[in-house]
Design a protein around this motif. Structure first.
Motif, PDB file in Angstrom:
ATOM      1  N   LEU A 390      -7.629  31.504  12.178  1.00  0.00           N
ATOM      2  CA  LEU A 390      -8.646  32.536  12.390  1.00  0.00           C
ATOM      3  C   LEU A 390     -10.064  31.975  12.333  1.00  0.00           C
ATOM      4  N   ARG A 391     -10.218  30.740  11.855  1.00  0.00           N
ATOM      5  CA  ARG A 391     -11.548  30.171  11.711  1.00  0.00           C
ATOM      6  C   ARG A 391     -12.151  29.933  13.097  1.00  0.00           C
ATOM      7  N   GLY A 392     -13.202  30.661  13.407  1.00  0.00           N
ATOM      8  CA  GLY A 392     -13.828  30.520  14.710  1.00  0.00           C
ATOM      9  C   GLY A 392     -14.337  31.842  15.232  1.00  0.00           C
ATOM     10  N   PRO A 393     -14.827  31.852  16.468  1.00  0.00           N
ATOM     11  CA  PRO A 393     -15.569  33.021  16.957  1.00  0.00           C
ATOM     12  C   PRO A 393     -14.759  34.114  17.635  1.00  0.00           C
ATOM     13  N   ARG A 394     -13.438  33.945  17.785  1.00  0.00           N
ATOM     14  CA  ARG A 394     -12.704  34.888  18.631  1.00  0.00           C
ATOM     15  C   ARG A 394     -11.788  35.815  17.847  1.00  0.00           C
ATOM     16  N   ALA A 395     -11.409  36.911  18.497  1.00  0.00           N
ATOM     17  CA  ALA A 395     -10.329  37.752  17.982  1.00  0.00           C
ATOM     18  C   ALA A 395      -9.003  37.026  18.207  1.00  0.00           C
ATOM     19  N   SER A 396      -7.987  37.413  17.445  1.00  0.00           N
ATOM     20  CA  SER A 396      -6.708  36.714  17.491  1.00  0.00           C
ATOM     21  C   SER A 396      -5.563  37.701  17.501  1.00  0.00           C
ATOM     22  N   GLU A 397      -4.411  37.244  18.019  1.00  0.00           N
ATOM     23  CA  GLU A 397      -3.180  38.036  17.989  1.00  0.00           C
ATOM     24  C   GLU A 397      -2.077  37.226  17.343  1.00  0.00           C
ATOM     25  N   VAL A 398      -1.286  37.908  16.530  1.00  0.00           N
ATOM     26  CA  VAL A 398      -0.128  37.260  15.930  1.00  0.00           C
ATOM     27  C   VAL A 398       1.058  38.212  16.046  1.00  0.00           C
ATOM     28  N   ALA A 399       2.238  37.649  16.315  1.00  0.00           N
ATOM     29  CA  ALA A 399       3.452  38.452  16.437  1.00  0.00           C
ATOM     30  C   ALA A 399       4.207  38.460  15.114  1.00  0.00           C
ATOM     31  N   THR A 400       4.844  39.581  14.800  1.00  0.00           N
ATOM     32  CA  THR A 400       5.647  39.686  13.589  1.00  0.00           C
ATOM     33  C   THR A 400       7.120  39.559  13.931  1.00  0.00           C
ATOM     34  N   ILE A 401       7.915  39.274  12.921  1.00  0.00           N
ATOM     35  CA  ILE A 401       9.351  39.107  13.129  1.00  0.00           C
ATOM     36  C   ILE A 401       9.971  40.386  13.680  1.00  0.00           C
ATOM     37  N   GLY A 402       9.437  41.531  13.311  1.00  0.00           N
ATOM     38  CA  GLY A 402       9.985  42.798  13.774  1.00  0.00           C
ATOM     39  C   GLY A 402       9.571  43.189  15.184  1.00  0.00           C
ATOM     40  N   GLN A 404       6.409  43.619  16.295  1.00  0.00           N
ATOM     41  CA  GLN A 404       5.069  44.177  16.368  1.00  0.00           C
ATOM     42  C   GLN A 404       4.044  43.065  16.606  1.00  0.00           C
ATOM     43  N   ARG A 405       2.910  43.458  17.153  1.00  0.00           N
ATOM     44  CA  ARG A 405       1.812  42.513  17.333  1.00  0.00           C
ATOM     45  C   ARG A 405       0.608  43.022  16.552  1.00  0.00           C
ATOM     46  N   ILE A 406      -0.082  42.086  15.931  1.00  0.00           N
ATOM     47  CA  ILE A 406      -1.276  42.430  15.159  1.00  0.00           C
ATOM     48  C   ILE A 406      -2.490  41.815  15.833  1.00  0.00           C
ATOM     49  N   LEU A 407      -3.434  42.656  16.189  1.00  0.00           N
ATOM     50  CA  LEU A 407      -4.695  42.202  16.770  1.00  0.00           C
ATOM     51  C   LEU A 407      -5.721  42.127  15.644  1.00  0.00           C
ATOM     52  N   ILE A 408      -6.300  40.946  15.453  1.00  0.00           N
ATOM     53  CA  ILE A 408      -7.203  40.693  14.330  1.00  0.00           C
ATOM     54  C   ILE A 408      -8.620  40.495  14.858  1.00  0.00           C
ATOM     55  N   ARG A 409      -9.536  41.279  14.339  1.00  0.00           N
ATOM     56  CA  ARG A 409     -10.931  41.188  14.738  1.00  0.00           C
ATOM     57  C   ARG A 409     -11.523  39.819  14.371  1.00  0.00           C
ATOM     58  N   ASP A 411     -13.840  39.226  12.438  1.00  0.00           N
ATOM     59  CA  ASP A 411     -14.205  39.172  11.027  1.00  0.00           C
ATOM     60  C   ASP A 411     -13.001  39.301  10.102  1.00  0.00           C
ATOM     61  N   GLY A 412     -11.792  39.171  10.642  1.00  0.00           N
ATOM     62  CA  GLY A 412     -10.608  39.100   9.799  1.00  0.00           C
ATOM     63  C   GLY A 412      -9.971  40.419   9.428  1.00  0.00           C
ATOM     64  N   TYR A 413     -10.428  41.526  10.008  1.00  0.00           N
ATOM     65  CA  TYR A 413      -9.813  42.833   9.759  1.00  0.00           C
ATOM     66  C   TYR A 413      -8.914  43.217  10.931  1.00  0.00           C
ATOM     67  N   ILE A 414      -7.927  44.048  10.651  1.00  0.00           N
ATOM     68  CA  ILE A 414      -6.937  44.403  11.673  1.00  0.00           C
ATOM     69  C   ILE A 414      -7.510  45.463  12.609  1.00  0.00           C
ATOM     70  N   ALA A 415      -7.531  45.153  13.892  1.00  0.00           N
ATOM     71  CA  ALA A 415      -8.003  46.113  14.888  1.00  0.00           C
ATOM     72  C   ALA A 415      -6.869  47.014  15.373  1.00  0.00           C
ATOM     73  N   HIS A 416      -5.680  46.447  15.543  1.00  0.00           N
ATOM     74  CA  HIS A 416      -4.573  47.228  16.110  1.00  0.00           C
ATOM     75  C   HIS A 416      -3.242  46.642  15.653  1.00  0.00           C
ATOM     76  N   ILE A 417      -2.277  47.532  15.398  1.00  0.00           N
ATOM     77  CA  ILE A 417      -0.896  47.133  15.153  1.00  0.00           C
ATOM     78  C   ILE A 417      -0.026  47.913  16.131  1.00  0.00           C
ATOM     79  N   GLY A 418       0.771  47.205  16.918  1.00  0.00           N
ATOM     80  CA  GLY A 418       1.635  47.859  17.904  1.00  0.00           C
ATOM     81  C   GLY A 418       2.442  46.825  18.656  1.00  0.00           C
ATOM     82  N   VAL A 419       3.054  47.242  19.746  1.00  0.00           N
ATOM     83  CA  VAL A 419       3.909  46.328  20.511  1.00  0.00           C
ATOM     84  C   VAL A 419       3.168  45.719  21.699  1.00  0.00           C
ATOM     85  N   LYS A 420       1.989  46.238  22.005  1.00  0.00           N
ATOM     86  CA  LYS A 420       1.248  45.784  23.170  1.00  0.00           C
ATOM     87  C   LYS A 420       0.632  44.414  22.925  1.00  0.00           C
ATOM     88  N   HIS A 421       0.704  43.554  23.959  1.00  0.00           N
ATOM     89  CA  HIS A 421      -0.006  42.281  23.957  1.00  0.00           C
ATOM     90  C   HIS A 421      -1.374  42.526  24.586  1.00  0.00           C
TER      91      HIS A 421
END
Length: 443
Positions: A390-402, A404-409, A411-421
């Protein structure tokens, strides 16, 4: 100054954090400070776990950890007797999700010096002895005038210039609130003859109010706290009589009135307030400096995005997200000051602060995690940390085992949790982090 730019007024921890965040995102900024020289005192000495995570992301966590230490235990002196009590901070082991679980003591002057060193490494600098005297803004820009007669035009201006903020006064905003102690306090950095440095020493029954002497890590100094009226002009004499220990020298001192105050707006057109310019705290709970740093960290990526062509409306979320946080933290600081309790638990570490009600948060819950929460750290199979990615200027996405995808702002806070890429966030490409994680029970 060519291109898109930001003027930051005030080079304390808030202004320095904002300048660092903008520079690493490729945004031109100018950082000015009315004082002639850097701050030399210990005032905001407590760095909370969430602030340590921000400093990790900014690339300064190693010197910050090297400069500080855990909070010592408190020793209460009652005549010839002394009783060792608990500490204001914890001493928990790091976990996978919380790499920095404890309050870390670093004198504020050292924190600022480390931030300035990082700023210099990125090509920035602080312009000392440069005061702002006038601000005028139009729909498209801000014009600033300085004490030397110089003028400049920028896209945005941010007042990080403390509780007596010149920028705030120019905007016509007031700090609303109340004093929470009738008498002012003194805080000072002192050298003390032959006082044990393993504890934070308190003499509670001194005439006029308690005297505290806290050892400052990696220095020969103690931070003195007392009622200003109790010590008067004879700090050395009063401390010697009360404690039996002689002050060898005083390197810095300040008088302040404990209060909880804040503005009702963080933005007026193209001008913003952050840190003590927007909210002032009593020292109880170590919230003031930390809240200011997180103001800056919330605002930095938003300014950068807008200056690269994003919608200006994104900047409205700065006030809607940070103003409720400041109000809540002020309430906590007031309670801690009034109760004098040393039992803090997780109330002050700022890890649970969130933006769940923000317009930038959407999607579903994932275990105990909700959109708007701080994203916890996690280790991937290759041994790398999520926080490293996460260190750097961009938003990030990470996939979970279940699945779901987590979109991370940014600044390190969660913007969205869902199945969409998503692929992009706020119009800019996100980085997809390889690997899957399990987050059902992590916070």
């Amino acid at each position: 100054m060519p291109g898109k730019s930001v003027l930051i007024v005030g080079a304390g921890p808030t202004g320095l954090t904002l300048a660092l965040d903008l520079l690493r995102r490729g945004i031109s900024c100018r950082l000015i400070e009315a004082a002639e020289t850097p701050f030399t005192g210990s005032r905001g000495k407590g760095l909370q776990p969430r602030t340590l995570e921000i400093f990790d992301n900014l690339g300064i966590i190693e010197p910050i950890l090297a400069a500080g230490g855990l909070y010592p235990k408190m020793r209460i002196h009652l005549g010839p007797l002394s009783i060792r009590m608990g500490s204001l901070g914890s001493s928990k082991p790091a976990t996978e999700s919380i790499p920095y679980p404890n309050l870390w003591m670093v004198p504020q002057s050292r924190t600022e010096a480390i931030l300035r060193e990082r700023l210099h490494a990125l090509g920035g600098r602080v312009e000392f002895n440069c005061a702002i005297t006038n601000v005028q803004q139009s729909q498209d820009s801000v014009d600033a005038t300085f004490s030397n007669g110089e003028t400049m035009q920028v896209d945005y201006l941010v007042g990080c210039d403390g509780g007596r903020s010149t920028v705030r006064k120019m905007l016509g905003l007031k700090l609303e609130g109340e004093a929470i102690d009738e008498k002012p306090m003194i805080v000072a950095d002192v050298e003390i003859d032959s006082l044990d440095r393993s504890d934070w020493h308190i003499w509670p029954f001194v005439k006029g109010g308690a005297i505290g002497l806290c050892p400052l890590p990696n220095t020969s100094l103690f931070q003195l706290t007392a009622k200003a009226e109790a010590v008067g002009e004879d700090v050395e004499g009063v401390v010697l009589k009360a404690t039996g220990h002689r002050i060898e020298c005083v390197t810095w001192r300040s008088i302040y009135q404990p209060a909880v105050r804040m503005v009702n707006r963080y933005r007026v057109g193209r001008v913003f307030l952050a840190g003590d310019a927007a909210h002032v705290h009593p020292p109880a709970g170590g919230q003031g400096l930390n809240t200011g740093v997180q103001d800056a960290y919330n605002l930095g990526w938003k300014l950068a995005h807008v200056l690269r062509g994003g919608p200006d409306s994104l900047l409205d979320s700065y006030q809607s997200e940070r103003l409720p946080i400041a109000a809540a933290v002020l309430g906590l600081s007031k309670r801690l000051h009034q109760t004098r309790s040393i039992k803090r638990g997780d109330a002050t570490n700022q890890l649970a602060l969130h933006y769940r009600s923000s317009s930038l948060s959407s999607g579903n819950a994932l275990g105990t995690l909700l959109p708007g929460d701080r994203m916890p750290d996690v280790r991937f199979d290759d041994g790398s940390r999520l926080f490293d990615h996460l260190r750097g200027p961009r938003a990030s996405e990470v996939a979970t085992i279940g699945g779901q995808r987590i979109l991370i702002r940014p600044d390190g806070y969660i913007a969205h949790i869902g199945v969409k890429h998503f692929g992009e966030y706020a119009g800019e490409p996100t980085q997809a982090i390889e690997g899957t994680v399990s987050l059902q029970s992590r916070r």
